[in-house]
Write an enzyme that holds these catalytic residues in place. Structure first.
Site, PDB file in Angstrom:
ATOM      1  N   GLU A   1       2.991  -3.216  10.954  1.00 48.99           N
ATOM      2  CA  GLU A   1       4.119  -3.194  10.039  1.00 48.99           C
ATOM      3  C   GLU A   1       5.516  -3.288  10.565  1.00 48.99           C
ATOM      4  O   GLU A   1       5.535  -3.234  11.616  1.00 48.99           O
ATOM      5  CB  GLU A   1       3.668  -1.500   9.650  1.00 48.99           C
ATOM      6  CG  GLU A   1       2.530  -1.290   8.834  1.00 48.99           C
ATOM      7  CD  GLU A   1       2.466  -2.214   7.530  1.00 48.99           C
ATOM      8  OE1 GLU A   1       3.262  -2.046   6.864  1.00 48.99           O
ATOM      9  OE2 GLU A   1       1.450  -3.011   7.666  1.00 48.99           O
TER      10      GLU A   1
ATOM     11  N   GLY B   1      -6.650  -6.315   3.863  1.00 42.12           N
ATOM     12  CA  GLY B   1      -6.343  -7.745   3.981  1.00 42.12           C
ATOM     13  C   GLY B   1      -7.171  -8.486   3.186  1.00 42.12           C
ATOM     14  O   GLY B   1      -7.154  -8.283   1.845  1.00 42.12           O
TER      15      GLY B   1
ATOM     16  N   VAL C   1      -5.131  -3.210   0.713  1.00 40.06           N
ATOM     17  CA  VAL C   1      -6.164  -2.437   1.493  1.00 40.06           C
ATOM     18  C   VAL C   1      -6.982  -3.636   2.217  1.00 40.06           C
ATOM     19  O   VAL C   1      -7.561  -4.157   1.558  1.00 40.06           O
ATOM     20  CB  VAL C   1      -6.918  -1.406   0.825  1.00 40.06           C
ATOM     21  CG1 VAL C   1      -7.795  -0.821   1.806  1.00 40.06           C
ATOM     22  CG2 VAL C   1      -6.105  -0.633   0.200  1.00 40.06           C
TER      23      VAL C   1
ATOM     24  N   LYS D   1       0.659  -1.241  -0.094  1.00 42.68           N
ATOM     25  CA  LYS D   1      -0.073   0.120   0.152  1.00 42.68           C
ATOM     26  C   LYS D   1       0.917   1.293   0.178  1.00 42.68           C
ATOM     27  O   LYS D   1       0.569   2.335  -0.759  1.00 42.68           O
ATOM     28  CB  LYS D   1      -1.007   0.063   1.164  1.00 42.68           C
ATOM     29  CG  LYS D   1      -0.319  -0.214   2.546  1.00 42.68           C
ATOM     30  CD  LYS D   1      -0.230  -1.626   3.122  1.00 42.68           C
ATOM     31  CE  LYS D   1       0.607  -1.960   4.146  1.00 42.68           C
ATOM     32  NZ  LYS D   1       0.057  -3.085   4.860  1.00 42.68           N
TER      33      LYS D   1
ATOM     34  N   LYS E   1      -3.511   3.317   2.850  1.00 38.12           N
ATOM     35  CA  LYS E   1      -4.900   2.623   2.302  1.00 38.12           C
ATOM     36  C   LYS E   1      -5.998   3.620   1.901  1.00 38.12           C
ATOM     37  O   LYS E   1      -6.536   3.317   0.751  1.00 38.12           O
ATOM     38  CB  LYS E   1      -5.286   1.626   3.301  1.00 38.12           C
ATOM     39  CG  LYS E   1      -4.100   0.540   3.446  1.00 38.12           C
ATOM     40  CD  LYS E   1      -4.628  -0.233   4.784  1.00 38.12           C
ATOM     41  CE  LYS E   1      -3.738  -1.405   5.142  1.00 38.12           C
ATOM     42  NZ  LYS E   1      -3.667  -1.846   6.518  1.00 38.12           N
TER      43      LYS E   1
ATOM     44  N   GLY F   1      -2.759 -10.204   8.433  1.00 40.74           N
ATOM     45  CA  GLY F   1      -2.233 -11.756   8.896  1.00 40.74           C
ATOM     46  C   GLY F   1      -2.231 -12.431   7.557  1.00 40.74           C
ATOM     47  O   GLY F   1      -2.386 -12.199   6.393  1.00 40.74           O
TER      48      GLY F   1
HETATM   49  N1  HSE Z   1      -0.286  -3.578   9.413  1.00 44.10           N
HETATM   50  C1  HSE Z   1      -1.479  -3.411   8.813  1.00 44.10           C
HETATM   51  C2  HSE Z   1      -2.708  -3.705   9.663  1.00 44.10           C
HETATM   52  C3  HSE Z   1      -1.144  -5.053   8.042  1.00 44.10           C
HETATM   53  O1  HSE Z   1      -2.450  -3.874  10.884  1.00 44.10           O
HETATM   54  O2  HSE Z   1      -3.743  -3.466   9.139  1.00 44.10           O
HETATM   55  C4  HSE Z   1      -2.321  -4.943   6.936  1.00 44.10           C
HETATM   56  O3  HSE Z   1      -2.023  -3.752   6.061  1.00 44.10           O
END
Ligand code: HSE
Length: 451
Positions: free
Chosen positions: A205, A149, A147, A120, A220, A317
């Site tokens: 992240e 997941g 975006v 992203k 996102k 995940g």
């Molecule tokens: N670090 C991001 C989150 C991972 O916690 O949503 C998915 O993009």
């Protein structure tokens, strides 16, 4: 074989002669490993959907990862070996970041390969350049996993809602942040303790400040806004405020008034431009989206024909993100069968129809507010506060005054009706200048999210 515009179409044969599609995965972390396993585990079901076998023939990973059985797959420590391998049809970029990843994607495009990415940050910051190069070269860059997941929100905005004019969208689009807020609210857990767990679970992240300061959500949101409104990607113009300064006190008062605090990304078509903002937001507790907890994501979209629609699911995940990566691979494989020049445009709107609608500065955004003031317990203080608001045309929706603290100060909570942020900034400055207002005024934006 060449398509209508001289672009490459992979030859398709019938029956047993159908040529497998060769996939190269760059990066074997949580997402890359998840996609590798999913392609293997669901291979039979996936090829029933595509009509082609999908083979992961090359993996680029700087380090060994004993968790994955890579037998039968070429493994390179130099990730550019994957991108430059002439046998690879689709490059999956899942290393993250915006330096090497940018080179990987651009080199793959130059080499005429289709790209699937979960990145992203890369798209929000360099997407305009990447999509222009991809269009020029006649290849596809797919990014469902970038975006929310496993929630197929990209496909929703680009295809499912294509008949609509989208008015606004609001999303919980960072799983880590939502997980932290939920655990803190429900279990009274400590911020850093929950963050550590999110890192161990592979949600966070590489730099977790991206999660808690709203940067990941702003990446996102930038992508979602482009798809919703047909505008270029403009991450630098997004307003970003994190969740690190939220207190348990404000969470509690919000609950008393019938609200939940969520870290929302909001993109709205306003009369003079587009609002693009990520910040903690009070939302009515009865809204479905207010009850999205843990690592789950949700995006509420208000469109003119269908009305409000809500998309919900796991936002981070290995499994959920791999689900989106593999869905993109399936999409590209299907497109390969008929020629990618006929594919849905990268940013939902035709490239020559992308509009230069301005992104509004935060001063011009219109929203409601939750304000918490600490006032000396003296007659007339509230009258002065309400005078400041009424002088600026700010209408009060609710007031809550709590019993006096021992020190003789009282917390006062105000909810306002919608007003331009610059009026509210001026009102807050005037309140803070009052002798009987102690310290800073806490301000949290409030959205009713009604259609
Ligand atoms: N670090 C991001 C989150 C991972 O916690 O949503 C998915 O993009």
């Amino acid at each position: 074989m060449r398509g209508l515009h001289g672009r490459a179409i992979l030859p398709v044969f019938s029956g047993d002669d159908v040529k497998p599609v060769s996939v190269g995965i760059v990066g074997l972390g949580t997402v890359g490993g998840g996609a590798f396993n999913l392609l293997r585990d669901n291979a039979a079901e996936i090829s029933r959907r595509t009509g082609r076998e999908i083979r992961v023939s090359h993996v680029g990973a700087r380090r060994e990862n004993p968790r994955y059985d890579l037998s039968g797959t070429i493994v390179s420590r130099d990730i550019f070996d994957v991108v430059n391998n002439p046998d690879i049809d689709i490059v999956v970029e899942v290393i993250g970041g915006t330096t090497t990843a940018r080179e990987v994607v651009m080199q793959a495009i130059r080499n005429g390969k289709h790209v699937v990415t979960a990145n992203k940050a890369l798209l929000a910051e360099f997407g305009n350049e990447i999509f222009a190069a991809a269009e020029e070269k006649g290849v596809y860059v797919a990014f469902e996993a970038a975006v929310a997941g496993g929630v197929p929100i990209i496909k929703v905005l680009r295809e499912g809602l294509a008949a609509n004019r989208i008015d606004w969208l609001a999303g919980i689009i960072n799983g880590t942040g939502n997980f932290i807020l939920t655990e803190m609210r429900e279990k009274g857990r400590d911020f850093f303790d929950v963050l550590k767990e999110a890192q161990e679970l592979g949600y966070a992240e590489a730099d977790p400040t991206f999660d808690v300061e709203g940067i990941d959500a702003a990446h996102k949101l930038t992508i979602l806004a482009s798809l919703a409104f047909g505008i270029p990607l403009q991450f630098k113009k997004a307003y970003t405020e994190g969740i690190t300064r939220l207190t348990r006190e404000d969470v509690g008062y919000a609950e008393e008034l019938g609200f939940r605090i969520k870290h929302l990304g909001i993109a709205r078509r306003a009369p003079n431009g587009i609002e693009l903002r990520v910040h903690p937001t009070l939302i009515p507790a009865e809204r479905l989206i207010a009850n999205v907890n843990g690592v789950k994501n949700a995006v509420l979209v208000q469109s003119n024909a269908v009305g409000p629609t809500l998309y919900y699911g796991a936002g981070a995940g290995a499994g959920p993100t791999a689900s989106a990566v593999v869905a993109d691979i399936v999409d590209v494989v299907r497109a390969l069968n008929c020629g990618t020049e006929n594919r849905v445009p990268h940013l939902a709107f035709q490239p020559d129809a992308i509009a230069n609608t301005p992104i509004l500065p935060m001063d011009e955004v219109v929203t409601s507010y939750y304000l918490r003031l600490t006032a000396n317990d003296r007659p007339g203080v509230l009258a002065e506060v309400t005078r400041i608001l009424s002088e600026r045309g700010i209408s009060i929706e609710a007031i809550l005054q709590k019993p006096a603290h021992e020190a003789g100060s009282v917390p006062v909570i105000l909810l306002t009706k919608p007003v331009q942020e610059k009026e509210m900034n001026s009102a807050i400055a005037a309140m803070e200048a009052l002798d009987d207002i102690i310290g800073k005024v806490v301000r949290i934006r409030l959205e009713n999210l009604d259609a």
